[in-house]
Design a protein around this motif. Structure first.
Motif, short mmCIF file in Angstrom:
data_model
loop_
_atom_site.label_atom_id
_atom_site.label_comp_id
_atom_site.label_asym_id
_atom_site.label_seq_id
_atom_site.Cartn_x
_atom_site.Cartn_y
_atom_site.Cartn_z
N THR A 88 8.03 5.40 -4.28
CA THR A 88 9.02 4.52 -3.65
C THR A 88 8.50 3.09 -3.52
O THR A 88 9.20 2.12 -3.87
N ALA A 89 7.26 3.00 -3.04
CA ALA A 89 6.70 1.65 -2.86
C ALA A 89 6.60 0.93 -4.20
O ALA A 89 6.88 -0.28 -4.30
N ARG A 90 6.21 1.66 -5.22
CA ARG A 90 6.08 1.03 -6.54
C ARG A 90 7.43 0.60 -7.07
O ARG A 90 7.58 -0.49 -7.64
N LYS A 91 8.43 1.46 -6.84
CA LYS A 91 9.77 1.11 -7.33
C LYS A 91 10.30 -0.15 -6.65
O LYS A 91 10.95 -0.99 -7.28
N ARG A 92 10.05 -0.22 -5.36
CA ARG A 92 10.56 -1.39 -4.63
C ARG A 92 9.90 -2.68 -5.11
O ARG A 92 10.49 -3.75 -5.08
N ALA A 93 8.60 -2.54 -5.50
CA ALA A 93 7.88 -3.74 -5.93
C ALA A 93 7.93 -3.95 -7.44
O ALA A 93 7.43 -4.95 -7.97
N GLU A 94 8.60 -3.03 -8.16
CA GLU A 94 8.60 -3.07 -9.62
C GLU A 94 9.68 -4.03 -10.13
O GLU A 94 10.76 -3.64 -10.50
N LYS A 95 9.39 -5.28 -10.08
CA LYS A 95 10.37 -6.30 -10.47
C LYS A 95 9.82 -7.23 -11.54
O LYS A 95 10.49 -8.13 -11.97
N SER A 96 8.57 -7.03 -11.87
CA SER A 96 8.00 -7.98 -12.82
C SER A 96 7.15 -7.25 -13.85
O SER A 96 6.79 -6.08 -13.68
N ARG A 97 6.86 -7.97 -14.89
CA ARG A 97 6.03 -7.45 -15.98
C ARG A 97 4.65 -7.08 -15.48
O ARG A 97 4.04 -6.10 -15.92
N PHE A 98 4.15 -7.83 -14.55
CA PHE A 98 2.81 -7.60 -14.02
C PHE A 98 2.71 -6.22 -13.37
O PHE A 98 1.73 -5.51 -13.56
N GLU A 99 3.77 -5.84 -12.62
CA GLU A 99 3.74 -4.55 -11.96
C GLU A 99 3.77 -3.39 -12.97
O GLU A 99 3.16 -2.34 -12.76
N ILE A 100 4.53 -3.61 -14.07
CA ILE A 100 4.57 -2.59 -15.12
C ILE A 100 3.18 -2.41 -15.72
O ILE A 100 2.71 -1.29 -15.96
N GLU A 101 2.51 -3.55 -15.98
CA GLU A 101 1.17 -3.47 -16.54
C GLU A 101 0.21 -2.82 -15.55
O GLU A 101 -0.70 -2.08 -15.95
N GLU A 102 0.37 -3.08 -14.27
CA GLU A 102 -0.49 -2.46 -13.27
C GLU A 102 -0.33 -0.94 -13.25
O GLU A 102 -1.29 -0.19 -13.09
#
Length: 946
Positions: free
Chosen positions: A261-275
């Motif tokens: 859930t936390a990841r989904k909420r913060a998953e708005k950018s390319r950086f988060e996908i790479e993380e």
């Protein structure tokens, strides 16, 4: 694909076959390879076969042993059934095992026919299957791991019910365990949404999709309503289907979930996908490393540079990420050439995926490495540490070698038996134990070596081993090749197959035949010993000879040591007087008939002439003529005369088991019981004689005692009567010697001196006799009083000094105390000292030495009088204190004496409760020692005289 089947030469494959990853070939009815696709070479390499030898035109069946299951199955399809089939097939090259699914499709329904062979690489599947089986065997570890996983996990059956769920999953879904397990499967699917917010189709629910397709479903993120949080949570699903053995369709799915859930909420950018990628990348169990090739000026790859590594790379290789990024492999790993450069270059240039196992010297570890190409000149390696696996394989090999070494060198017989009881292996001890060669028993049933009466027990033991893995201390009888039986103790353990099921039993056989014989012998000897003990008790109690021999016969047979016993008593002419038996049964009447008509049996007549035990076996004509010979069947008869001190009282016969008839201890025990019976009969005879003489002996004893008492009284009275006139003689002789009535000439003075000396000597003798008589008759007075023993000793020594000086004898004394008072009879103690000192001076030559020592020892006064005199011979030491006994007659003539002094000394010491003894050596002197107890407070404390 279209293939014509009316002509072998026209079997032309469709070109699409070459595009397949699987291995295809077409063979003729005779097994000739008509066609093989481009992957055929890799198949041959796996089998380590020559590529040219087994290309098109070669015989496919030559790839296998003609008797192998593969060759037989293919031949059967080509020539007999024309039916398709498939089977698993494995090969090994350089220690690496590859598994293939071989599918055979005949090209015609009529035999003979050609066929298409397809080989599908299922190695990875078999490895997963093996790992999954191991996982099943570690169920306990599974529960521990399952319930402590950081990720949520649950098992769902094909019918939608939940099999198990861990705490992490319950927390993610906001449900209790009972709620989760009891939940309607359709209810959860209704509350689940996809990432775009749309409802999830039932078929797309990851567990259902994995069950329906039979394939894993990974990383599906869905929104699930959490009643505890009262909101949707985003959950990542991974579902792996699981099929039961021998079933194609999965019956269960293993689902892992974690809250994203936390990841989904913060998953708005390319950086988060790479993380997220990096998180996955770093959490892999395998090491991952990205590289790029390094070329020289001519375009040749000469090294490769490390671009990035994950955390496991650091853990496995022990190298820090900061130490390797941007550096070339040859420098990192300390080698002239970059490791595996040729393999990596080929993968980077061709795009092929390659996997291999290797030993990497810089780390001293084994790895399995998968290589795949990235863009351009880059490639990636995924490697896992298989060192422990390799060590286990090496250890397994060593264990197998050690097992074989132990198996072959063991002192015991070891056999391996399968579930049907067939002996599949044995060590060389089979020859020494049972007389067989190994080839004679391998492949045979246990019944070949196990006695028929023990087969049920042996098969029960085999079943126990196959069920539990163990069976201990089973006792059987085995049959040697020559038919002889041996007793064995067998300990067994089970051998498991790869499924963990016991399929064989290892029997470790120990020959205990000798031990069994010894145990039986000990039991037999014990029964005989008990019988002999009981016989001895009977001998002590029973006084009637007839009842005695009957009870002896009964007792000897009761313990089963002897099967039958009979005893016959004889008179002085060796004529039977009485016979008693036990165990003869009907043969007893025959024995009586034998004694009445024929006399003693032949064996007993022989025994009467010998001094040893006769062992009789029913074999001679004399025994066959005996009426009771049938009582000797299946046994050996011991026969002996009953004799004590040349007096024969009778004969005894007893039956002993054949196997113990030559045992020396059994014979000795029979000799012992014969001796006991003979001695008992002698005692009974003597007892009868003794009873007749007992009265006269008693009367003689009374008369002797009366005579001794009369003697003592006579001596006492006579001594008194003799002492009165003797005192007058001594007195008048003393007056004459003193010349009170006139002078005496020389001759008169000499005669008077002789009269006076003889009178005093006679008086001394009479006094001693009188004292000894008083002691023996109980009339001697004993008057103890408190006295100073030191003064008494010094006083006596002073009185004896003139006599000692007359012979130039040194008279010394030592007292280990100053003043000591004891309660004793002063006159008698002084008499003891006087007598001992007189004897010492008398028997010590001139210029000798006498020592007196007095000390306290263990609450006793101890006085030692030592001299350097003539000594006492050993044969006289025991009688030196007896009345009228002197050392020897010649000595008495030289030194004089009555022979009563030491007898009185002993009596006086004993009156005080003390002891006296002498230690002496001829020619060196003697030491007389006497003791007087110090704790005698009154006369009553001493031993009474009588």
């Amino acid at each position: 694909m279209t293939i014509r089947t009316n002509s072998y030469d026209s079997l032309v494959p469709h070109p699409i076959i070459d595009l397949k990853k699987d291995i295809f070939s077409i063979i003729s009815p005779k097994g000739i390879i008509l066609y093989a696709n481009k992957n055929w070479d890799s198949f041959l390499k796996c089998h380590n076969l020559d590529l040219d030898k087994y290309s098109e035109g070669a015989s496919f069946l030559d790839l296998f042993d003609r008797d192998s299951s593969e060759a037989l199955a293919i031949s059967n399809t080509l020539h007999e059934t024309a039916k398709p089939f498939e089977m698993e097939h494995f090969c090994s090259n350089s220690g690496k095992i590859r598994w293939f699914l071989m599918q055979v499709e005949p090209l015609s329904t009529q035999c003979p026919t050609s066929a298409i062979l397809r080989f599908v690489d299922i190695t990875r599947y078999k490895e997963l299957e093996s790992n999954f089986l191991k996982f099943e065997q570690e169920e306990e570890k599974y529960h521990l791991l399952f319930n402590n996983m950081a990720q949520g996990a649950f098992f769902q059956k094909s019918d939608g019910t939940i099999e198990d769920v861990n705490p992490a999953a319950l927390e993610i879904f906001g449900l209790t365990r009972d709620q989760f397990l009891d939940m309607d499967p359709s209810a959860m699917k209704q509350d689940i949404i996809q990432e775009d917010g749309s409802p999830l189709a039932s078929a797309d629910y990851p567990p259902i999709r994995a069950l329906s397709t039979g394939k894993p479903v990974k990383d599906v993120v869905l929104g699930v309503y959490n009643p505890n949080k009262k909101e949707n949570v985003w959950v990542n699903f991974n579902a792996i289907p699981k099929a039961r053995e021998l079933e194609e369709q999965p019956s269960m799915v293993f689902v892992t979930v974690h809250d994203v859930t936390a990841r989904k909420r913060a998953e708005k950018s390319r950086f988060e996908i790479e993380e997220r990628f990096k998180s996955l990348y770093s959490s892999m169990l395998e090491g991952v490393c990205f590289h790029e090739l390094v070329y020289d000026d001519f375009g040749n790859a000469i090294d490769y540079r490390i671009i990035d590594v994950n955390h496991q790379y650091e853990n496995i290789l022990g190298l820090k990420k900061t130490e390797v990024i941007g550096k070339q492999a040859s420098a990192i790993y300390g080698s002239t050439d970059a490791p595996y450069l040729d393999i990596y270059t080929k993968v980077a240039q061709t795009g092929e995926v390659y996997q291999f196992e290797t030993f990497f010297p810089p780390t001293d570890k084994y790895f399995v490495i998968s290589v795949f190409s990235l863009k351009g000149n880059q490639f990636a390696t995924v490697f896992g540490d298989i060192t422990e696996q390799k060590k286990a394989e090496i250890s397994l090999k060593e264990s197998e070698e050690n097992y074989r070494l132990i198996f072959e060198t063991a002192a015991n017989l070891i056999t391996s038996v399968n579930e049907e009881g067939i002996i599949v292996d044995c060590n060389h001890r089979i020859q020494t134990f049972l007389g067989y060669e190994r080839d004679e028993v391998v492949g045979q049933h246990l019944s070949k070596i196990v006695h028929p009466e023990c087969m049920d027990e042996a098969m029960a033991s085999l079943s126990e081993v196959l069920a539990t893995g163990f069976s201990y201390n089973q006792e059987y009888k085995m049959v040697r090749k020559d038919g002889a039986l041996i007793d064995v103790v067998v300990n067994s353990s089970g051998l498991t197959n790869r499924h963990g099921r016991f399929e064989r039993a290892i029997f470790i056989v120990n020959d205990v035949t000798e031990r069994k014989r010894n145990e039986e012998r000990i039991r037999y000897l014990d029964s005989i010993l008990r019988s002999i003990r009981n016989v001895n008790q009977i001998i002590v109690k029973e006084k009637d000879p007839f009842r005695l021999i009957q009870e002896i016969c009964t007792t000897l047979t009761e313990g089963h040591g002897y099967s039958n016993t009979w005893i016959c008593l004889l008179d002085q002419n060796k004529i039977p007087v009485v016979v008693k038996e036990a165990g003869l049964g009907d043969s007893y009447k025959l024995l009586l008939e034998q004694l009445d008509n024929e006399g003693l049996p032949h064996c007993t007549l022989e025994a009467l002439t010998k001094n040893t035990i006769m062992r009789c076996i029913r074999s001679s004509e004399d025994c066959n003529a005996c009426l009771i010979s049938q009582a000797c069947e299946d046994s050996v008869v011991f026969v002996s005369k009953l004799e004590y001190k040349n007096r024969i009282y009778g004969v005894i016969s007893t039956a002993v088991p054949v196997e113990f008839s030559e045992d020396e201890e059994v014979i000795e025990l029979f000799e012992e019981v014969v001796g006991d019976i003979s001695f008992a009969l002698s005692n009974l005879e003597l007892e009868a004689i003794r009873e007749d003489a007992e009265f006269s002996l008693i009367q003689s004893k009374i008369a002797a005692e009366e005579a001794n008492r009369t003697k003592s009284e006579f001596l006492a009275n006579m001594s008194h009567e003799l002492r009165t006139p003797l005192n007058s003689i001594i007195g008048f002789s003393q007056l004459l010697k003193n010349e009170n009535y006139g002078e005496l000439n020389e001759k008169q003075a000499k005669y008077i001196s002789n009269v006076l000396g003889s009178g005093k000597h006679l008086l001394e003798l009479i006094n001693n006799v009188l004292d000894l008589s008083k002691i023996e008759s109980g009339k001697m007075d004993y008057t103890p009083q408190l006295m100073n023993i030191s003064e008494l000793i010094i006083e006596t020594i002073s009185q004896m000094e003139p006599l000692a000086k007359s012979k130039s004898i040194s008279l010394d004394f030592t007292l280990d105390y100053d003043e000591l008072e004891i309660c004793a009879d002063r006159l008698k103690l002084k008499e003891v000292l006087y007598n001992l000192l007189s004897n010492a001076i008398k028997f010590t030559p001139d210029y000798g030495k006498i020592c007196v020592n007095s000390r306290i020892d263990n609450d006793e006064l101890k006085v030692l009088i030592s001299d350097s005199g003539i000594g006492i011979s050993p044969e006289n030491l025991n009688t030196i204190f007896d009345p009228f006994r002197q050392v020897e007659s010649s000595t008495s003539r030289n030194y004089g004496g009555t022979g009563l002094g030491l007898a009185l000394v002993r009596k006086y010491v004993e009156m005080h409760g003390g002891e006296i003894w002498v230690e002496s050596e001829v020619g060196k002197g003697s030491t007389f020692t006497f003791t007087v107890p110090l704790n005698q407070g009154s006369s009553e404390a001493f031993f009474p005289l009588n």
